[in-house]
Design a protein around this motif. Structure first.
Motif, PDB file in Angstrom:
ATOM      1  N   MET A   1       1.795  -1.835  -2.543  1.00 41.30           N
ATOM      2  CA  MET A   1       1.464  -3.060  -3.244  1.00 41.30           C
ATOM      3  C   MET A   1       0.275  -2.779  -4.149  1.00 41.30           C
ATOM      4  SD  MET A   1       2.136  -6.529  -3.364  1.00 41.30           S
ATOM      5  CE  MET A   1       3.258  -6.549  -1.995  1.00 41.30           C
ATOM      6  N   ILE A   2       0.366  -3.230  -5.374  1.00 40.77           N
ATOM      7  CA  ILE A   2      -0.726  -3.096  -6.326  1.00 40.77           C
ATOM      8  C   ILE A   2      -1.186  -4.488  -6.733  1.00 40.77           C
ATOM      9  CG2 ILE A   2       0.878  -2.808  -8.262  1.00 40.77           C
ATOM     10  CD1 ILE A   2      -1.234  -0.980  -9.563  1.00 40.77           C
ATOM     11  N   SER A   3      -2.483  -4.672  -6.818  1.00 46.22           N
ATOM     12  CA  SER A   3      -3.002  -5.983  -7.195  1.00 46.22           C
ATOM     13  C   SER A   3      -4.046  -5.818  -8.291  1.00 46.22           C
ATOM     14  CB  SER A   3      -3.591  -6.710  -5.991  1.00 46.22           C
ATOM     15  OG  SER A   3      -4.623  -5.963  -5.408  1.00 46.22           O
ATOM     16  N   ALA A   4      -4.297  -6.916  -8.989  1.00 46.26           N
ATOM     17  CA  ALA A   4      -5.254  -6.886 -10.086  1.00 46.26           C
ATOM     18  C   ALA A   4      -5.857  -8.262 -10.285  1.00 46.26           C
ATOM     19  CB  ALA A   4      -4.571  -6.434 -11.370  1.00 46.26           C
ATOM     20  N   GLU A   5      -7.034  -8.253 -10.861  1.00 45.77           N
ATOM     21  CA  GLU A   5      -7.645  -9.491 -11.329  1.00 45.77           C
ATOM     22  C   GLU A   5      -7.604  -9.441 -12.851  1.00 45.77           C
ATOM     23  OE1 GLU A   5     -11.350 -12.221 -10.170  1.00 45.77           O
ATOM     24  OE2 GLU A   5     -11.862 -10.154 -10.642  1.00 45.77           O
ATOM     25  N   LEU A   6      -7.025 -10.458 -13.442  1.00 45.88           N
ATOM     26  CA  LEU A   6      -6.793 -10.508 -14.884  1.00 45.88           C
ATOM     27  C   LEU A   6      -7.570 -11.656 -15.497  1.00 45.88           C
ATOM     28  CD1 LEU A   6      -5.057  -9.679 -17.400  1.00 45.88           C
ATOM     29  CD2 LEU A   6      -3.366 -11.340 -16.587  1.00 45.88           C
ATOM     30  N   THR A   7      -8.270 -11.364 -16.575  1.00 51.94           N
ATOM     31  CA  THR A   7      -8.926 -12.395 -17.365  1.00 51.94           C
ATOM     32  C   THR A   7      -8.554 -12.163 -18.821  1.00 51.94           C
ATOM     33  OG1 THR A   7     -10.790 -12.407 -15.822  1.00 51.94           O
ATOM     34  CG2 THR A   7     -11.137 -13.475 -17.933  1.00 51.94           C
ATOM     35  N   VAL A   8      -7.940 -13.160 -19.438  1.00 51.50           N
ATOM     36  CA  VAL A   8      -7.532 -13.087 -20.837  1.00 51.50           C
ATOM     37  C   VAL A   8      -8.331 -14.147 -21.596  1.00 51.50           C
ATOM     38  CG1 VAL A   8      -5.592 -13.193 -22.444  1.00 51.50           C
ATOM     39  CG2 VAL A   8      -5.214 -12.379 -20.109  1.00 51.50           C
ATOM     40  N   ILE A   9      -9.120 -13.693 -22.568  1.00 48.08           N
ATOM     41  CA  ILE A   9     -10.022 -14.592 -23.278  1.00 48.08           C
ATOM     42  C   ILE A   9      -9.697 -14.613 -24.767  1.00 48.08           C
ATOM     43  CG2 ILE A   9     -12.438 -15.082 -23.829  1.00 48.08           C
ATOM     44  CD1 ILE A   9     -13.142 -13.371 -21.331  1.00 48.08           C
ATOM     45  N   PRO A  10      -9.275 -15.779 -25.279  1.00 48.02           N
ATOM     46  CA  PRO A  10      -9.087 -15.895 -26.724  1.00 48.02           C
ATOM     47  C   PRO A  10     -10.455 -15.994 -27.408  1.00 48.02           C
ATOM     48  CG  PRO A  10      -8.631 -17.977 -25.657  1.00 48.02           C
ATOM     49  CD  PRO A  10      -8.916 -16.992 -24.569  1.00 48.02           C
ATOM     50  N   ILE A  11     -10.591 -15.370 -28.546  1.00 42.94           N
ATOM     51  CA  ILE A  11     -11.848 -15.374 -29.292  1.00 42.94           C
ATOM     52  C   ILE A  11     -11.645 -16.153 -30.601  1.00 42.94           C
ATOM     53  CG2 ILE A  11     -13.569 -13.904 -30.441  1.00 42.94           C
ATOM     54  CD1 ILE A  11     -13.519 -13.479 -27.431  1.00 42.94           C
TER      55      ILE A  11
ATOM     56  N   ILE B   1      -8.123  -3.357 -11.138  1.00 45.61           N
ATOM     57  CA  ILE B   1      -6.926  -2.997 -10.369  1.00 45.61           C
ATOM     58  C   ILE B   1      -7.295  -2.410  -9.010  1.00 45.61           C
ATOM     59  CG2 ILE B   1      -4.912  -1.469 -10.299  1.00 45.61           C
ATOM     60  CD1 ILE B   1      -4.856  -1.708 -13.366  1.00 45.61           C
ATOM     61  N   ASP B   2      -6.552  -2.829  -7.986  1.00 50.15           N
ATOM     62  CA  ASP B   2      -6.656  -2.263  -6.639  1.00 50.15           C
ATOM     63  C   ASP B   2      -5.265  -1.742  -6.272  1.00 50.15           C
ATOM     64  OD1 ASP B   2      -7.020  -1.611  -3.993  1.00 50.15           O
ATOM     65  OD2 ASP B   2      -7.562  -3.631  -3.347  1.00 50.15           O
ATOM     66  N   ASP B   3      -5.133  -0.432  -6.224  1.00 45.24           N
ATOM     67  CA  ASP B   3      -3.831   0.193  -5.943  1.00 45.24           C
ATOM     68  C   ASP B   3      -3.949   0.969  -4.637  1.00 45.24           C
ATOM     69  OD1 ASP B   3      -1.330   1.262  -6.061  1.00 45.24           O
ATOM     70  OD2 ASP B   3      -1.666   2.444  -7.871  1.00 45.24           O
ATOM     71  N   ARG B   4      -3.648   0.295  -3.548  1.00 44.91           N
ATOM     72  CA  ARG B   4      -3.732   0.920  -2.230  1.00 44.91           C
ATOM     73  C   ARG B   4      -2.344   1.388  -1.813  1.00 44.91           C
ATOM     74  NH1 ARG B   4      -6.704  -1.357   3.223  1.00 44.91           N
ATOM     75  NH2 ARG B   4      -6.184   0.456   4.470  1.00 44.91           N
ATOM     76  N   ARG B   5      -2.219   2.655  -1.450  1.00 42.25           N
ATOM     77  CA  ARG B   5      -0.898   3.210  -1.151  1.00 42.25           C
ATOM     78  C   ARG B   5      -0.699   3.579   0.302  1.00 42.25           C
ATOM     79  NH1 ARG B   5       0.782   6.016  -6.671  1.00 42.25           N
ATOM     80  NH2 ARG B   5       0.338   4.213  -7.976  1.00 42.25           N
ATOM     81  N   ASP B   6      -1.741   3.474   1.122  1.00 43.55           N
ATOM     82  CA  ASP B   6      -1.582   3.861   2.524  1.00 43.55           C
ATOM     83  C   ASP B   6      -1.002   2.734   3.368  1.00 43.55           C
ATOM     84  OD1 ASP B   6      -3.991   2.424   2.236  1.00 43.55           O
ATOM     85  OD2 ASP B   6      -4.833   3.309   4.053  1.00 43.55           O
TER      86      ASP B   6
END
Length: 100
Positions: free
Chosen positions: A1-11, A78-83
């Motif tokens: 499982m791979i997880s991420a925190e995403l922030t998209v900011i319009p300028i 990104i947090d990519d934990r494979r164990d």
């Protein structure tokens, strides 16, 4: 499982409210194969593989342009934990258990 925190900011938007652009990014994520959880400062994403995650990030980024922004800054952690398989909920519960 791979997880991420995403922030998209319009300028350079004409208004200080950004919810229109956030809504466009979230609506775009509904068309992907990732789980997500919106919070006050960004969105947590969860996918079975990196390709699905990166595609979802690209789709959310592009959706903000389609919503009318001419410039977009996107940050990803990104947090990519494979164990072992860990969901967003598992991670929170692990910390909460240690607080008891």
């Amino acid at each position: 499982m791979i997880s991420a925190e995403l922030t998209v900011i319009p300028i350079g938007t004409p208004d200080t409210s950004l919810s229109k652009y956030v809504a466009a990014a979230i609506a775009a994520l509904d068309e992907t194969h990732v789980n997500y959880q919106l919070h006050g400062m960004g969105t947590l994403l969860e996918a079975d593989n990196p390709d699905d995650l990166f595609e979802a990030i690209k789709i959310a980024h592009e959706a903000v342009f389609k919503a009318g922004s001419q410039r977009v800054v996107t940050s990803v952690k990104i947090d990519d934990r494979r164990d072992r398989q860990r969901t967003m909920e598992d991670k929170v519960q692990s910390v909460e258990k240690k607080l008891e």
